[in-house]
Design an enzyme around this catalytic site. Structure first.
Site, PDB file in Angstrom:
ATOM      1  N   ARG A 199       7.539  13.805 -10.665  1.00 40.37           N
ATOM      2  CA  ARG A 199       7.246  15.197 -10.073  1.00 40.37           C
ATOM      3  C   ARG A 199       7.794  15.748 -11.146  1.00 40.37           C
ATOM      4  O   ARG A 199       8.813  16.831 -10.289  1.00 40.37           O
ATOM      5  CB  ARG A 199       8.264  13.920  -9.196  1.00 40.37           C
ATOM      6  CG  ARG A 199       7.471  13.302  -7.795  1.00 40.37           C
ATOM      7  CD  ARG A 199       6.584  13.827  -7.505  1.00 40.37           C
ATOM      8  NE  ARG A 199       6.028  13.098  -6.518  1.00 40.37           N
ATOM      9  CZ  ARG A 199       4.861  11.752  -7.622  1.00 40.37           C
ATOM     10  NH1 ARG A 199       4.329  12.000  -8.383  1.00 40.37           N
ATOM     11  NH2 ARG A 199       4.062  10.402  -5.968  1.00 40.37           N
ATOM     12  N   SER A 227       6.759  13.761   2.070  1.00 39.89           N
ATOM     13  CA  SER A 227       7.874  13.135   1.622  1.00 39.89           C
ATOM     14  C   SER A 227       9.200  14.002   1.218  1.00 39.89           C
ATOM     15  O   SER A 227       9.131  14.751   0.435  1.00 39.89           O
ATOM     16  CB  SER A 227       7.420  12.450  -0.050  1.00 39.89           C
ATOM     17  OG  SER A 227       6.525  11.160   0.409  1.00 39.89           O
ATOM     18  N   GLU A 287      12.471  16.095  -3.124  1.00 40.34           N
ATOM     19  CA  GLU A 287      11.333  16.793  -3.545  1.00 40.34           C
ATOM     20  C   GLU A 287      10.781  17.669  -2.862  1.00 40.34           C
ATOM     21  O   GLU A 287      10.115  18.625  -3.669  1.00 40.34           O
ATOM     22  CB  GLU A 287      10.271  15.449  -3.207  1.00 40.34           C
ATOM     23  CG  GLU A 287       8.835  15.724  -3.519  1.00 40.34           C
ATOM     24  CD  GLU A 287       7.862  13.815  -3.504  1.00 40.34           C
ATOM     25  OE1 GLU A 287       7.281  14.367  -3.753  1.00 40.34           O
ATOM     26  OE2 GLU A 287       8.541  13.302  -3.951  1.00 40.34           O
TER      27      GLU A 287
END
Length: 323
Positions: free
Chosen positions: A180, A229, A299
């Site tokens: 990520r 998320s 995130e």
């Protein structure tokens, strides 16, 4: 709440521009959470040339933020100072085959649309995008992934425009991808990318896509106002497990709630503010830290100025070491 009109201060910004410029554009309409204050100025360029022209005129002291489909973004109630760049589907939404096993797609293309286009030409390896509710610009920036596959496994190279209006081509290696994360300069606005897949039977690809959709419908609150998320998975565990173990499944603050269905998803139950959502997230982080010693990382991107309700301290000011 509104900002001074940037076009009055910098009238040159509109000269020779073919795209759309809007002062104090409400951002609640373009984020999946449906919250947040305005953008001081929003620019929707007509195409890459238009974007380059605009960036060449923009003074360096003015902040710039590219915003895609708004699925992984929490805008604070005070809004965003500077310019928000929003790439349009008309100017940045094309997909084309460019040789054996490769496709080129604009940064405004929704992830799931790339999966569909690849399936039509028998190109496998893109089914995971069916389960990511965002656009390719964001996927390229944060190395979006799902179901065991990440963007870095498909992206060959991308094009971008910098703060001076110059164009750049970055290879996969130059993006420095990790979980990520990428090392690409925040000053770059991605405009398109080349992806590579593997030949595969279309029926098999579509079955994979159907499986991804079915999983999302079973496990995620996809019909809610959410942002995907909330926290990254910590090493050796899953964020949702830590949230659940800390007793935060269903936790509610104002109009914000950690989903009962999937407790790593934060949802706007109806009238949540950006403050409600961020306060809920930091409350969860504090409780997980207290319970397990793990410092969850966001995130979801939280950006902009805090509103009249005040700022929110990370982990609500708690101290502690990451596990």
């Amino acid at each position: 709440m509104s900002f001074p009109d940037l076009l009055e201060k910098y009238p040159q910004l509109s000269e020779g521009i073919r795209g759309r410029l809007t002062a104090n554009q409400p951002l609640s309409a373009v984020t999946w959470f449906r919250t947040g204050g305005p953008a001081q100025l929003m620019f929707q360029p007509a195409d890459e040339d238009d974007l380059a022209t605009f960036m060449g005129k923009l003074p360096k002291e003015v902040p710039v933020l590219p915003v895609g489909l708004g699925s992984n973004l929490l805008i604070r109630d005070g809004g965003l100072e500077g310019v928000v760049i929003r790439l349009s589907a008309k100017g940045f939404g094309s997909i084309e085959e460019i040789g054996s096993n490769r496709v080129k797609a604009g940064a405004a293309v929704p992830d799931k649309r790339l999966a569909e286009a690849a399936a039509k030409v028998g190109l496998g390896g893109f089914a995971f995008y069916t389960g990511i509710p965002g656009g390719l610009g964001g996927a390229l920036r944060m190395n979006a992934g799902a179901h065991g596959t990440e963007t870095c496994e498909r992206m060959v190279e991308l094009t971008a425009v910098d703060r001076d209006g110059n164009r750049h081509v970055l290879t996969n290696a130059e993006m420095g991808y990790a979980y990520r994360h990428s090392v690409a300069s925040k000053d770059l606005i991605f405009t398109s990318a080349v992806f590579e897949g593997v030949p595969q039977d279309e029926a098999a690809i579509r079955q994979e896509m159907a499986d991804v959709v079915a999983h999302r419908e079973r496990a995620q609150p996809i019909r809610e106002k959410t942002g995907g998320s909330t926290f990254k998975n910590p090493p050796g565990t899953s964020a949702w497990k830590e949230v659940d173990a800390a007793g935060c499944r269903g936790l509610t603050i104002g109009g914000a709630q950690m989903s009962e269905m999937h407790c790593n998803f934060m949802i706007n139950t109806g009238e949540a503010t950006g403050h409600d959502l961020e306060l809920l997230g930091e409350t969860v982080r504090a409780r997980v830290l207290e319970h397990s010693g793990i410092r969850l990382e966001w995130e979801i991107k939280r950006l902009g100025r805090f509103g009249d309700t005040g700022s929110i301290e990370p982990f609500l000011g708690q101290e502690g070491e990451a596990a």
